[in-house]
Design an enzyme around this catalytic site. Structure first.
Site, PDB file in Angstrom:
ATOM      1  N   GLN A 185     -15.017  32.943 119.394  1.00 34.23           N
ATOM      2  CA  GLN A 185     -16.341  33.262 119.948  1.00 34.23           C
ATOM      3  C   GLN A 185     -16.170  34.092 121.222  1.00 34.23           C
ATOM      4  O   GLN A 185     -15.086  34.144 121.797  1.00 34.23           O
ATOM      5  CB  GLN A 185     -17.089  31.940 120.215  1.00 34.23           C
ATOM      6  CG  GLN A 185     -18.524  32.078 120.639  1.00 34.23           C
ATOM      7  CD  GLN A 185     -18.681  32.009 122.138  1.00 34.23           C
ATOM      8  OE1 GLN A 185     -17.767  31.667 122.867  1.00 34.23           O
ATOM      9  NE2 GLN A 185     -19.865  32.358 122.604  1.00 34.23           N
ATOM     10  N   VAL A 187     -16.534  34.166 124.435  1.00 34.38           N
ATOM     11  CA  VAL A 187     -15.903  33.821 125.708  1.00 34.38           C
ATOM     12  C   VAL A 187     -14.619  33.007 125.529  1.00 34.38           C
ATOM     13  O   VAL A 187     -14.060  32.515 126.510  1.00 34.38           O
ATOM     14  CB  VAL A 187     -16.876  33.059 126.643  1.00 34.38           C
ATOM     15  CG1 VAL A 187     -18.094  33.918 126.951  1.00 34.38           C
ATOM     16  CG2 VAL A 187     -17.304  31.724 126.042  1.00 34.38           C
ATOM     17  N   LYS A 188     -14.156  32.874 124.299  1.00 32.20           N
ATOM     18  CA  LYS A 188     -12.915  32.145 124.077  1.00 32.20           C
ATOM     19  C   LYS A 188     -11.711  33.004 124.459  1.00 32.20           C
ATOM     20  O   LYS A 188     -11.827  34.193 124.737  1.00 32.20           O
ATOM     21  CB  LYS A 188     -12.815  31.703 122.614  1.00 32.20           C
ATOM     22  CG  LYS A 188     -13.898  30.719 122.181  1.00 32.20           C
ATOM     23  CD  LYS A 188     -13.842  29.426 122.966  1.00 32.20           C
ATOM     24  CE  LYS A 188     -14.707  28.331 122.346  1.00 32.20           C
ATOM     25  NZ  LYS A 188     -16.142  28.628 122.345  1.00 32.20           N
ATOM     26  N   ASN A 189     -10.525  32.398 124.427  1.00 30.46           N
ATOM     27  CA  ASN A 189      -9.309  33.091 124.882  1.00 30.46           C
ATOM     28  C   ASN A 189      -8.954  34.288 124.007  1.00 30.46           C
ATOM     29  O   ASN A 189      -8.309  35.223 124.467  1.00 30.46           O
ATOM     30  CB  ASN A 189      -8.133  32.120 124.911  1.00 30.46           C
ATOM     31  CG  ASN A 189      -8.284  31.071 125.989  1.00 30.46           C
ATOM     32  OD1 ASN A 189      -9.379  30.602 126.254  1.00 30.46           O
ATOM     33  ND2 ASN A 189      -7.190  30.685 126.607  1.00 30.46           N
ATOM     34  N   MET A 190      -9.343  34.230 122.730  1.00 28.11           N
ATOM     35  CA  MET A 190      -9.094  35.343 121.814  1.00 28.11           C
ATOM     36  C   MET A 190     -10.454  35.831 121.330  1.00 28.11           C
ATOM     37  O   MET A 190     -10.873  35.552 120.212  1.00 28.11           O
ATOM     38  CB  MET A 190      -8.216  34.870 120.653  1.00 28.11           C
ATOM     39  CG  MET A 190      -7.681  35.999 119.793  1.00 28.11           C
ATOM     40  SD  MET A 190      -6.607  35.352 118.496  1.00 28.11           S
ATOM     41  CE  MET A 190      -7.299  36.214 117.085  1.00 28.11           C
TER      42      MET A 190
END
Length: 377
Positions: A185, A187-190
């Site tokens: 998603q 704002v996730k790290n990936m």
């Protein structure tokens, strides 16, 4: 001095590289499930060493499909129980309800992950599975929970929405889980726009999820399109499935994000180390990372007595933290379990997630920490 503006999350996209991926999709005229989704699946398997990976529209879809397939293939009944955590985003536990299973809430430990002792206490003859959430990228006592599931004959689903890049004792957690679900998603790290990945342990479940995520159709559009462009329309529909598969545009962005995942996570761990340095001997209680865990550091969390007052003070000073999460038993659909997890309830009232993203500088971290120390009780 200029007013600060330090938000909780700012996603980092390598814009030109992402646009190259998207342009290739547009030029080929293929934006849906297809060549990019296949490439990302293969590269994710290579990165994680997990045996299977299927690209989806979201991690929520992945959790839903995990319980749908495990229930159907293992002949679970409506009302059978899944032990889970109240300290998570509601999608984790909604996925259990979607499939007419009952969430049974176990308490959390100092890592804000499932406490193995509490898990054991919740097991009944109706227990079929455990859902472990690696909150903030922390692995907690995952290995102990995995061992419990193996000994008790329970299925295990790892909600790894925050865990892209997390290692436990040098390895990617989840090899012993029945399903591992990741989030990409925004704002996730990936980050992508929104998407996810489901990694089943068993090949037959991977085969089923590819059909169920495309409405139950046994040949996806990419497979049905021959090299000369002849569209093979004759297919079977084996399940009443869902429209949950990912698309090539999101996969293209994901391919770029994966390229930089370890580099970005290394910087996140540096930011966390700066926070640790600032809070050392300050009296501010930080949430620790479990021994042996190299966390993705999606979150940096503290536990604070005057959380809501501190939130307001930080906002007034240009810092915008978040709360991960509210105890799910406070929501009406899970209220039957209210009061059963005192540690989770305490955390829910006192946790605060500080800004954690790639655009933070050492100076920003010091400013955030100084402001926290100034107003914290």
């Amino acid at each position: 001095m200029a007013q600060k503006n330090i938000p909780l999350f700012i996603p980092t996209f390598r814009t030109e590289e992402c646009l190259e991926q998207i342009r290739e999709c547009l030029d080929k005229g293929w934006t849906g499930l297809g060549f990019k989704t296949v490439e990302l699946e293969e590269k994710w398997k290579e990165y994680t060493k997990l045996p299977h990976a299927h690209f989806l529209a979201s991690a929520t879809a992945g959790l839903d499909l995990a319980f749908n397939i495990l229930k159907e293939e293992n002949n679970w009944q409506d009302g059978d129980e899944v032990i889970t955590t109240p300290m998570t985003f509601v999608s984790s536990n909604h996925a259990i309800l979607y499939n007419r299973l009952k969430p049974v809430f176990a308490d959390v430990d100092e890592y804000l992950c499932l406490d193995p002792k509490s898990v054991v206490e919740r097991i009944t003859p109706k227990t079929k599975a455990v859902l472990f959430v690696g909150i903030g990228g922390n692995a907690g006592r995952y290995a102990e929970v995995e061992k419990i599931c193996k000994e008790k004959g329970l299925a295990l689903v790892l909600d790894a929405a925050h865990m892209a890049g997390t290692k436990l004792n040098g390895d990617v957690p989840g090899r012993g889980a029945d399903a591992v679900v990741y989030s990409y998603q925004a704002v996730k790290n990936m980050p992508t726009g929104d998407s996810g990945m489901i990694c089943f342990k068993e090949a037959k479940f991977d085969e089923i999820v590819r059909k169920k995520s495309w409405l139950g159709i046994n040949k996806d559009t990419f497979a049905r399109t021959a090299g000369k462009g002849a569209y093979k329309w004759k297919y079977d529909v084996e399940y009443v499935g869902f429209k949950d598969h990912g698309n090539s545009i999101m996969a293209g962005i994901g391919l770029v994000s994966l390229k930089y995942l370890d580099q970005d996570n290394n910087y996140r761990r540096q930011i966390a180390a700066w926070y640790d340095e600032e809070f050392k001997n300050s009296g501010v209680k930080t949430v620790p990372v479990a021994p042996g865990c190299e966390s993705s550091r999606h979150l940096y969390q503290i536990l604070i007595g005057n959380r809501d007052e501190l939130l307001a003070a930080l906002n007034e000073n240009g810092v915008y933290p978040g709360v991960h999460y509210r105890d799910n038993t406070e929501y009406r659909m899970y209220a039957y379990a209210k009061g059963t997890c005192p540690n989770s309830h305490y955390v829910s009232e006192h946790t605060l997630s500080l800004p954690m993203h790639m655009k933070l500088t050492r100076e920003d971290v010091k400013y955030v920490a100084d402001t926290v120390k100034k107003y914290a009780k």
